[in-house]
Scaffold this motif. Structure first.
Motif, PDB file in Angstrom:
ATOM      1  N   ASP A  11       0.831  -1.205   0.000  1.00 37.96           N
ATOM      2  CA  ASP A  11       0.000   0.000   0.000  1.00 37.96           C
ATOM      3  C   ASP A  11       0.867   1.257   0.000  1.00 37.96           C
ATOM      4  OD1 ASP A  11      -2.268  -1.479  -0.121  1.00 37.96           O
ATOM      5  OD2 ASP A  11      -2.817  -1.248   1.982  1.00 37.96           O
ATOM      6  N   TYR A  15       0.736   4.047  -2.855  1.00 37.17           N
ATOM      7  CA  TYR A  15       0.516   5.460  -2.515  1.00 37.17           C
ATOM      8  C   TYR A  15       1.613   6.340  -3.132  1.00 37.17           C
ATOM      9  CZ  TYR A  15       0.682   9.714   0.310  1.00 37.17           C
ATOM     10  OH  TYR A  15       0.741  11.012   0.708  1.00 37.17           O
ATOM     11  N   ALA A  19      -0.013   8.939  -5.618  1.00 35.43           N
ATOM     12  CA  ALA A  19      -0.432  10.172  -4.951  1.00 35.43           C
ATOM     13  C   ALA A  19      -0.261  11.371  -5.887  1.00 35.43           C
ATOM     14  CB  ALA A  19       0.394  10.390  -3.682  1.00 35.43           C
TER      15      ALA A  19
END
Ligand SMILES: [Zn+2]
Length: 226
Positions: A11, A15, A19
């Motif tokens: 994760d 991200y 992002a």
């Protein structure tokens, strides 16, 4: 509302890759907390206490660091990457701050399993922002401090990150079959934080043949070897 989230490495990598970050990133700056030390680490409560210190005592809007690493390799997403951090005076606008919960002036990085986790995070940040290992800096490069601790050496740290970067972009991975830990060597590549390996060597090691002749949209046929 400032907060922190503990995430898996998968994760975290997702991200980092996905992002939205509109500021330009030119460096990744590595820190240690100094206090709390690794010995004082208590998981999420420790990370929350760092944020509360940064907001209540230092008067910052959030945790000064973007990502924090706990001694066992715990990963915490703190200040969003899209926002400039508060971790290195004069360098915050165009950097990402990664901090180990440790005092590496006295604690030994060799006894800190999370050291490599942090290096994987740093490697992923370099990859995301198109930077090389030379873009990794220690806080002490910019301030009269020991941070991230005298027991960490920048050259060795960069070498470790470079090796991980190499592995993520062009090298191989080992698929380990349990029980028995039989190892299958595979070519791998990192895509959006997910490690992708070719099916064929894994299938063949498991005793399956990949059938090239049967073609059907969206399907791959495996048949056990006779
Ligand atoms: Zn620092």
């Amino acid at each position: 509302m400032p907060s922190e989230t503990q995430v898996s490495i998968e994760d975290a990598l997702r991200y980092i890759n996905e992002a939205l970050v509109q500021r330009s990133i030119r460096s990744v700056i590595v820190h240690h907390t100094w206090r709390p030390t690794a010995a004082e680490y208590r998981g999420l409560a420790t990370i929350r206490a760092v944020r509360q210190y940064h907001t209540n005592v230092r008067g910052w809007s959030d945790n000064g660091y973007h990502i924090m690493i706990g001694p066992p390799g715990d990963i915490f997403l703190c200040r969003p990457l899209r926002r400039a951090g508060a971790h290195c005076k004069g360098q915050n606008a165009h950097s990402v701050g990664v901090s180990y919960v440790a005092n590496f002036d006295v604690e030994d990085p060799a006894d800190y399993p999370g050291l490599e986790t942090g290096q994987r995070i740093v490697a992923a940040l370099l990859q995301r922002f198109g930077l090389g290992p030379e873009a990794v800096h220690f806080h002490r490069d910019y301030a009269p401090k020991s941070c991230p601790g005298w027991n960490l050496k920048l050259d060795a740290y960069r070498d470790a990150v470079a090796a991980l970067l190499q592995q993520a972009t062009s090298g191989g991975v080992q698929v380990v079959l349990l029980p028995g830990s039989k190892v299958i060597e595979c070519k791998a590549r990192l895509e959006h934080g997910t490690t992708r390996v070719d099916l064929r060597p894994v299938a063949e090691a498991l005793g399956y043949e990949v059938l090239d002749r049967i073609k059907e949209q969206g399907k791959v046929f495996l048949r056990p070897y006779a």
